[in-house]
Design a protein around this motif. Structure first.
Motif, PDB file in Angstrom:
ATOM      1  N   ILE A   1       0.881  -1.303  -0.095  1.00  0.00           N
ATOM      2  CA  ILE A   1      -0.038  -0.008   0.199  1.00  0.00           C
ATOM      3  C   ILE A   1       0.788   1.263   0.045  1.00  0.00           C
ATOM      4  N   LYS A   2       1.860   1.064   0.998  1.00  0.00           N
ATOM      5  CA  LYS A   2       2.723   2.361   0.865  1.00  0.00           C
ATOM      6  C   LYS A   2       3.604   2.426  -0.371  1.00  0.00           C
ATOM      7  N   GLY A   3       4.187   1.482  -0.836  1.00  0.00           N
ATOM      8  CA  GLY A   3       5.109   1.303  -1.872  1.00  0.00           C
ATOM      9  C   GLY A   3       6.632   1.550  -1.586  1.00  0.00           C
ATOM     10  N   ILE A   4       7.398   1.330  -2.361  1.00  0.00           N
ATOM     11  CA  ILE A   4       8.912   1.109  -1.993  1.00  0.00           C
ATOM     12  C   ILE A   4       9.366   2.441  -1.734  1.00  0.00           C
ATOM     13  N   THR A   5       8.967   3.532  -2.173  1.00  0.00           N
ATOM     14  CA  THR A   5       9.547   4.973  -1.918  1.00  0.00           C
ATOM     15  C   THR A   5       9.289   5.423  -0.481  1.00  0.00           C
ATOM     16  N   ILE A   6       7.896   5.099  -0.096  1.00  0.00           N
ATOM     17  CA  ILE A   6       8.041   5.572   1.463  1.00  0.00           C
ATOM     18  C   ILE A   6       8.334   4.463   2.414  1.00  0.00           C
ATOM     19  N   ILE A   7       8.482   3.249   2.051  1.00  0.00           N
ATOM     20  CA  ILE A   7       9.292   2.335   2.970  1.00  0.00           C
ATOM     21  C   ILE A   7      10.680   2.681   3.102  1.00  0.00           C
ATOM     22  N   GLU A   8      11.194   3.004   1.888  1.00  0.00           N
ATOM     23  CA  GLU A   8      12.877   3.551   1.936  1.00  0.00           C
ATOM     24  C   GLU A   8      12.803   4.524   2.750  1.00  0.00           C
ATOM     25  N   GLN A   9      11.912   5.476   2.710  1.00  0.00           N
ATOM     26  CA  GLN A   9      11.964   6.728   3.673  1.00  0.00           C
ATOM     27  C   GLN A   9      11.681   6.547   5.168  1.00  0.00           C
ATOM     28  N   HIS A  10      10.796   5.471   5.269  1.00  0.00           N
ATOM     29  CA  HIS A  10      10.777   4.866   6.657  1.00  0.00           C
ATOM     30  C   HIS A  10      12.052   4.389   7.126  1.00  0.00           C
ATOM     31  N   ALA A  11      12.706   3.735   6.320  1.00  0.00           N
ATOM     32  CA  ALA A  11      14.056   3.031   6.744  1.00  0.00           C
ATOM     33  C   ALA A  11      14.944   4.154   7.127  1.00  0.00           C
ATOM     34  N   LEU A  12      14.865   5.003   6.197  1.00  0.00           N
ATOM     35  CA  LEU A  12      16.172   5.929   6.406  1.00  0.00           C
ATOM     36  C   LEU A  12      15.840   6.819   7.677  1.00  0.00           C
TER      37      LEU A  12
END
Length: 118
Positions: free
Chosen positions: A32-43
């Motif tokens: 749902i969030k997508g890879i870009t948002i998950i990458e931002q969360h990780a960062l």
């Protein structure tokens, strides 16, 4: 960014690390969030919970579940500074630099991508 194959071999031999998988809820959240948002969360998690030189609750700052990145951090031994030192050879009590932060994010996202989320 290059991730050594030897790291994945070592992680796969660890009973603790190799047992982690994303559950359906985590996979759906990632989709749902997508890879870009998950990458931002990780960062964001890395910068706030791992990057400082001194972490008062080191070893307890990353929950075991509740977000795909948290699960990935435990699976990849990027959950605390002691694990980063043991598995990735990043010294404790030194602020992480931009290259180290990028490496950690890459490791986490590689593992998440292997979980067929996107």
């Amino acid at each position: 960014m290059y991730i050594p194959a030897a790291l994945w071999q070592r992680l796969s031999k660890s009973k603790f690390r190799s047992r982690f998988r994303l559950n359906t809820k985590d996979k759906n959240y990632a989709k749902i969030k997508g890879i870009t948002i998950i990458e931002q969360h990780a960062l964001n998690f890395i910068q706030k919970r791992l990057a400082p030189a001194i972490i008062t609750n080191d070893g307890k700052q990353t929950p075991m579940r509740g977000h795909p990145v948290f699960v990935a951090q435990h699976a990849t031994a990027t959950c605390c500074r002691s694990c980063l030192e043991k598995w990735h050879h990043f010294p404790q009590h030194q602020k992480l630099n931009a290259k180290q932060i990028q490496y950690i994010q890459t490791v986490i996202m590689f593992w998440i991508n292997q979980q067929d989320c996107f």
